[in-house]
Design a protein around this motif. Sequence first.
Motif, PDB file in Angstrom:
ATOM      1  N   GLN A 172      22.336  43.786  96.295  1.00 11.15           N
ATOM      2  CA  GLN A 172      20.827  43.668  96.189  1.00 11.15           C
ATOM      3  C   GLN A 172      20.472  42.284  95.700  1.00 11.15           C
ATOM      4  O   GLN A 172      19.561  41.731  96.262  1.00 11.15           O
ATOM      5  CB  GLN A 172      20.397  44.805  95.176  1.00 11.15           C
ATOM      6  N   ASN A 206      12.372  46.392  90.644  1.00 10.37           N
ATOM      7  CA  ASN A 206      11.513  48.021  90.641  1.00 10.37           C
ATOM      8  C   ASN A 206      10.186  47.624  90.585  1.00 10.37           C
ATOM      9  O   ASN A 206       9.532  47.462  89.482  1.00 10.37           O
ATOM     10  CB  ASN A 206      12.173  48.709  89.666  1.00 10.37           C
ATOM     11  N   GLN A 472      21.468  49.364  97.447  1.00  8.47           N
ATOM     12  CA  GLN A 472      20.560  49.247  98.481  1.00  8.47           C
ATOM     13  C   GLN A 472      21.215  49.479  99.902  1.00  8.47           C
ATOM     14  O   GLN A 472      20.348  49.994 100.930  1.00  8.47           O
ATOM     15  CB  GLN A 472      19.821  47.911  98.632  1.00  8.47           C
ATOM     16  N   ILE A 475      20.067  53.126 101.720  1.00  6.23           N
ATOM     17  CA  ILE A 475      18.667  53.379 101.739  1.00  6.23           C
ATOM     18  C   ILE A 475      18.777  53.460 103.268  1.00  6.23           C
ATOM     19  O   ILE A 475      18.692  52.656 104.015  1.00  6.23           O
ATOM     20  CB  ILE A 475      17.908  52.447 101.397  1.00  6.23           C
ATOM     21  N   SER A 498      18.083  63.403  94.118  1.00  9.31           N
ATOM     22  CA  SER A 498      17.641  62.346  93.343  1.00  9.31           C
ATOM     23  C   SER A 498      18.604  62.216  92.043  1.00  9.31           C
ATOM     24  O   SER A 498      18.108  61.563  91.085  1.00  9.31           O
ATOM     25  CB  SER A 498      16.137  62.383  93.173  1.00  9.31           C
ATOM     26  N   ASP A 616      12.542  65.341  99.855  1.00 10.51           N
ATOM     27  CA  ASP A 616      12.678  64.032  99.772  1.00 10.51           C
ATOM     28  C   ASP A 616      12.257  63.270 101.210  1.00 10.51           C
ATOM     29  O   ASP A 616      12.835  63.419 102.000  1.00 10.51           O
ATOM     30  CB  ASP A 616      14.204  63.571  99.311  1.00 10.51           C
ATOM     31  N   ASP A 618      11.599  59.990 101.312  1.00 16.93           N
ATOM     32  CA  ASP A 618      11.668  58.518 101.332  1.00 16.93           C
ATOM     33  C   ASP A 618      12.975  57.940 101.350  1.00 16.93           C
ATOM     34  O   ASP A 618      13.429  56.979 101.404  1.00 16.93           O
ATOM     35  CB  ASP A 618      11.140  58.004  99.791  1.00 16.93           C
ATOM     36  N   ASP A 619      13.998  59.152 101.581  1.00 15.47           N
ATOM     37  CA  ASP A 619      15.372  58.979 101.670  1.00 15.47           C
ATOM     38  C   ASP A 619      15.912  57.795 100.656  1.00 15.47           C
ATOM     39  O   ASP A 619      16.530  56.876 100.988  1.00 15.47           O
ATOM     40  CB  ASP A 619      15.636  58.550 103.098  1.00 15.47           C
ATOM     41  N   ASN A 620      15.527  58.195  99.454  1.00 18.73           N
ATOM     42  CA  ASN A 620      15.909  57.179  98.356  1.00 18.73           C
ATOM     43  C   ASN A 620      16.945  57.985  97.306  1.00 18.73           C
ATOM     44  O   ASN A 620      16.543  58.115  96.166  1.00 18.73           O
ATOM     45  CB  ASN A 620      14.903  56.876  97.719  1.00 18.73           C
ATOM     46  N   SER A 622      20.257  59.749  94.920  1.00 19.42           N
ATOM     47  CA  SER A 622      21.125  58.961  94.028  1.00 19.42           C
ATOM     48  C   SER A 622      22.493  59.378  94.455  1.00 19.42           C
ATOM     49  O   SER A 622      23.589  59.050  93.705  1.00 19.42           O
ATOM     50  CB  SER A 622      20.616  59.252  92.523  1.00 19.42           C
TER      51      SER A 622
END
Length: 799
Positions: A172, A206, A472, A475, A498, A616, A618-620, A622
């Motif tokens: 990132q 962030n 990142q 994502i 998440s 979910d 946002d396809d974010n 963990s």
Amino acid sequence: MFKNYIKIAWRNLIKNKAYSTINIGGLALGMAVTLIIGLWMQDELSHNSYFTSKDKIAQVFQSQTFNGETGTGPAIPRPLEKALREGYGDNFKHLIMATWTNDRYLKYKETSISRSGNYMQEAAPELFNLEIIKGEKDGLREINSIMLSESTAKTLFGSEEPIGKVVVVNSQYNLMVSSVYKDIPFNNTFNDTEFIIPWEQYLTANEWARNAEDNWGNNSYQMFVQIADNANMEQVNAKIKDVKKTLNEDSAEFNPQLVLFPMKDWHLRSDFENGKQVGGRIKYVWLFGIIGVFILLLACINFMNLSTARSEKRGKEVGIRKSIGSQRGQLIYQFLSESFLVVMFAYVLAIVLVLLSINGFNDLARKEIAFPWSFPAFWAISLLFILITALMAGSYPALYLSSFKPVDVLKGTFKVGKYAGLPRKILVVLQFTVSVAFIIGTVIVMQQINYAKNRPVGYDKQGLIQVPVMSQDFIGKFELMRSEFIGSGAVSQMSASSAPTTAVWSNYNGYTWEGKPEGFQEDFAWANVSPEFASSLNLKIMAGRDFSREFATDSNAVLINETAVKYMGLANPVGKYLKDSNEEDPNEPLKIIGVVKDMIVQSPYEPVKQAVYAYDKDDNASYYNMRLNPNRSAGENLKVIERVFKEHFPNIPFQYDFVDQEYGKKFAAEERIGTLSGIFTALAILISCLGLFGLTSFVAEQRTKEIGVRKVLGASVFNVWNMLSKDFLKLVLVSCFIAVPIAYFVMNGWLQEYPYRVILKWWIFVLAIAGAMLVTVLTVSFQAIKAARANPVKSLRTE
């Protein structure tokens, strides 16, 4: 004179080898256990000793009340920093904001590793007194810098100079190494902090955190403080207690109160109940301290019993010495010198036992304890320990033996008296009372652990792995990776979430629903999941349906667990809505489409928390949750998964955890306590049996002629065994009846700490009594049967 005492003591030890072996061996075992427990206690009590200002350092906690129950924890909102700096800055020497300790991918050239660390504000190195090996002490001054631990720098750079090199974090951003600090020792907080990145970098990367500067409702951060040199922790605590409630009217209904939780209490007194500090691991320190004292006492009892039991054999010696002018004080010194010599030998043997066992003990207790050869304080304490033990073990025999009257002894009219054996009987009862209580306690601890282990977890954790996705690079690639992994044949189902399967990372409130009571303060465990979450975990749908990609409206749908249904008071939850109570900027209502079986996500000893699983969008995620192909071996599946992973993420290390192993870690602390208790119980029984063996040997020797006469008159082996054994069995039975109520009271109190706990059954106590009786029979029988089978002619030949 002292030299003569030692000579006589040495001759007595050599002359009575069996007696000496039992005495020295029993004492050595007891002292070795006490030494190990002492080293463990010292390690626990010295936790965080690396931080020189630990008495001035604290973490800011906050207590909040939901529906009458107050919870206390370290999560705080960002606006609190500004409020404390501007309103109470004079009370603090340092105040730093920090994230939670999390793993990040660190890459330099072709080397890519995963390490845990924090984002912290600039004063962190000074606050925590980090020892800088290379680079700048204020290594967090520049926003694009990173501080590395010594071991992390060595792994990344090898023999290269790390200062000034650029490290890529999570694919990132690029950060330059500004400092390398010495690894924080194992028995300290932050020992797993292997890198530190500037707090400003976290805010830059962030947006949601950057925008939370005035958001009192977002408790997503940590704060550490060092109070001013002239300030008092309690007084500062009182000043800031109501800051959040005063500055944020919306939070008043939860009665938020700030707590300065001092570093000296982080490890041993970390438990809070209804907003008050109620202890923690300190109870185990006290528990093992008491166990150590009792085990040493058992070993000393052996010495006392065997010394006084042999009183008749030492009687003539006492009589002769008194008749030629020895004073009682001289005799007491003589017997104490014998005790001191035995304890010295035992202590040397105990050190050998400790050195042989300390590595295994460290593995078992998850410690890194080293024997303190170079600490003068340890040897001073050891000398004191030897003297105290020698006095404990030798005082009663010395006083008893020195009290004999020389005329009676030398005339042969000396008799030990009707009640002379009573103290020995009391000591034997005390020994086995402690041993039986230990047995009962260990059995109940293990039962409680197994009770929690056998509690249904609500999903199938076997064959399930979780892969962290911190970079990142992940994502927007979930659908692709799911297709690739399932297509490889190594994965039968896969989902994203998440949070890990074995933890709650987010708690939400601010929602209303049909029938919500007036004034009800809701609090949900929250996780964002992909539609395949329930199927990948084999999580049973109890009502309604699972998420489906075929329904576009499911993007605003949620699943709730069974506990949430009861918590919300819904008779028919499917089709009901969770509505955002934020009137200024409300989110779309979330429709409840299904109810899933309760999953144990947090402690298996606590009730399951009300949980919401949201789609979910946002396809974010963990974590990726993967169900391994059951038709292949786990090793074969993992090789395929790693190959596919590396094809898409060549610069990221492949990491995974088996969910069943992660779940098993929840029992680690209790299992360690149970295992250590079991070992100490076994040693306590062994020490008690050594004493019993020695006493039986002496009684058999003392009654040799009586046994011979009985054998000549027709007594069987069983008759002689019964004669020698019954007295000891009676004493152990008395011990059992004393130990049972004591153990019941103590263990029943211990179990009250667990909402889900085993019920004490009568058979536990019967089993402990039967075990103690069996051990006694086996210990006594060896000498009893040996004496019963001896040729009576030999014992009667001199008559």
